[in-house]
Design a protein around this motif. Structure first.
Motif, PDB file in Angstrom:
ATOM      1  N   SER A  55      -9.304   5.544  -4.564  1.00 32.56           N
ATOM      2  CA  SER A  55      -9.028   6.271  -3.329  1.00 32.56           C
ATOM      3  C   SER A  55      -8.128   5.406  -2.450  1.00 32.56           C
ATOM      4  CB  SER A  55     -10.336   6.569  -2.593  1.00 32.56           C
ATOM      5  OG  SER A  55     -10.896   5.361  -2.094  1.00 32.56           O
ATOM      6  N   SER A  56      -7.588   5.971  -1.385  1.00 33.93           N
ATOM      7  CA  SER A  56      -6.710   5.186  -0.517  1.00 33.93           C
ATOM      8  C   SER A  56      -7.473   4.026   0.122  1.00 33.93           C
ATOM      9  CB  SER A  56      -6.049   6.065   0.538  1.00 33.93           C
ATOM     10  OG  SER A  56      -7.018   6.673   1.360  1.00 33.93           O
ATOM     11  N   ILE A  57      -8.725   4.229   0.476  1.00 39.09           N
ATOM     12  CA  ILE A  57      -9.527   3.137   1.053  1.00 39.09           C
ATOM     13  C   ILE A  57      -9.758   2.058   0.004  1.00 39.09           C
ATOM     14  CG2 ILE A  57     -11.807   2.525   1.964  1.00 39.09           C
ATOM     15  CD1 ILE A  57     -11.809   5.318   3.294  1.00 39.09           C
ATOM     16  N   ASP A  58     -10.117   2.469  -1.221  1.00 39.77           N
ATOM     17  CA  ASP A  58     -10.339   1.501  -2.304  1.00 39.77           C
ATOM     18  C   ASP A  58      -9.050   0.769  -2.652  1.00 39.77           C
ATOM     19  OD1 ASP A  58     -13.022   2.184  -2.468  1.00 39.77           O
ATOM     20  OD2 ASP A  58     -12.731   3.570  -4.156  1.00 39.77           O
ATOM     21  N   LEU A  59      -7.929   1.488  -2.613  1.00 44.05           N
ATOM     22  CA  LEU A  59      -6.644   0.881  -2.930  1.00 44.05           C
ATOM     23  C   LEU A  59      -6.305  -0.209  -1.915  1.00 44.05           C
ATOM     24  CD1 LEU A  59      -4.045   0.704  -4.577  1.00 44.05           C
ATOM     25  CD2 LEU A  59      -3.114   2.554  -3.151  1.00 44.05           C
ATOM     26  N   PHE A  81       0.836  -1.205   0.000  1.00 41.93           N
ATOM     27  CA  PHE A  81       0.000   0.000   0.000  1.00 41.93           C
ATOM     28  C   PHE A  81       0.868   1.252   0.000  1.00 41.93           C
ATOM     29  CE2 PHE A  81      -2.112   3.384   2.405  1.00 41.93           C
ATOM     30  CZ  PHE A  81      -3.236   3.586   1.618  1.00 41.93           C
ATOM     31  N   HIS A  82       1.871   1.296   0.878  1.00 45.81           N
ATOM     32  CA  HIS A  82       2.739   2.476   0.958  1.00 45.81           C
ATOM     33  C   HIS A  82       3.563   2.675  -0.315  1.00 45.81           C
ATOM     34  CE1 HIS A  82       1.595   3.658   4.936  1.00 45.81           C
ATOM     35  NE2 HIS A  82       1.796   2.430   5.372  1.00 45.81           N
ATOM     36  N   HIS A  83       3.927   1.599  -0.978  1.00 47.51           N
ATOM     37  CA  HIS A  83       4.660   1.720  -2.244  1.00 47.51           C
ATOM     38  C   HIS A  83       3.745   2.227  -3.365  1.00 47.51           C
ATOM     39  CE1 HIS A  83       7.651  -1.600  -0.829  1.00 47.51           C
ATOM     40  NE2 HIS A  83       7.976  -0.432  -0.350  1.00 47.51           N
ATOM     41  N   LEU A  84       2.467   1.859  -3.312  1.00 49.79           N
ATOM     42  CA  LEU A  84       1.556   2.178  -4.415  1.00 49.79           C
ATOM     43  C   LEU A  84       0.738   3.451  -4.240  1.00 49.79           C
ATOM     44  CD1 LEU A  84       0.125  -1.369  -5.213  1.00 49.79           C
ATOM     45  CD2 LEU A  84       1.930  -0.130  -6.424  1.00 49.79           C
TER      46      LEU A  84
END
Length: 167
Positions: free
Chosen positions: A124-128, A107-110
């Motif tokens: 969005s970050s939640i969707d990701l 997650f942090h890389h993407l």
């Protein structure tokens, strides 16, 4: 010898694969780059102008062309292992190595690198986070078929040095 690096997008296959190849005098190839060269367009354009199905067929064909490479590390796309018996083919034609990165690290890389990844555009970050979790769970069946599994804490030069010594 051919080493196929397998794992989710953002796990570090290209970055770590280049280091590993350099440290061991091997050639490095990124499957997505080989696909872009063959098609003369970006992965994003292939997805947009054709389809994911078209891309997956092309990916399988280009993967099989890597049979000509020797003493090489080949970073595969995150979904490569999941289509057209690619995982079986890679296990028969080289050493498969799964970079088992954590969901949080992926997650942090993407999170700031999702504009050129067709499956992540406009999430969005939640969707990701949800997407990563769901897709990773779906793909683990394939990823776990790798001959070597490298846990998150060993995804570094020293971890690969240990693997290289055991090949």
């Amino acid at each position: 010898m051919r080493i196929f690096l397998i794992g989710f997008m953002g796990a570090g296959k290209s970055y770590l694969g280049k280091q590993w190849a350099d440290d061991n005098g091997m050639s490095f190839y990124d499957l997505d780059t080989l696909i872009e060269t063959e098609e003369r367009k970006s992965i994003e354009k292939i997805f947009t102008e054709n389809s994911e199905s078209y891309f997956r067929e092309l990916e399988a064909a280009v993967l099989r062309n890597t049979e000509q490479f020797n003493n090489a590390i080949i970073a595969c796309g995150g979904g490569t292992a999941c289509f057209f018996d690619n995982m079986d083919w890679m296990n028969r034609n080289g050493v498969t190595v799964f970079l088992n990165e954590t969901i949080d690290n992926i997650f942090h890389h993407l999170i700031n690198d999702n504009t050129h990844r067709p499956l992540l555009v406009s999430k969005s970050s939640i969707d990701l986070k949800y997407f990563i979790t769901e897709k990773l769970n779906e793909r683990m069946l394939f990823y776990n078929q790798c001959k070597i599994i490298v846990p998150s804490g060993q995804l570094n030069r020293n971890g690969f040095k240990n693997i290289t010594q055991n090949l």
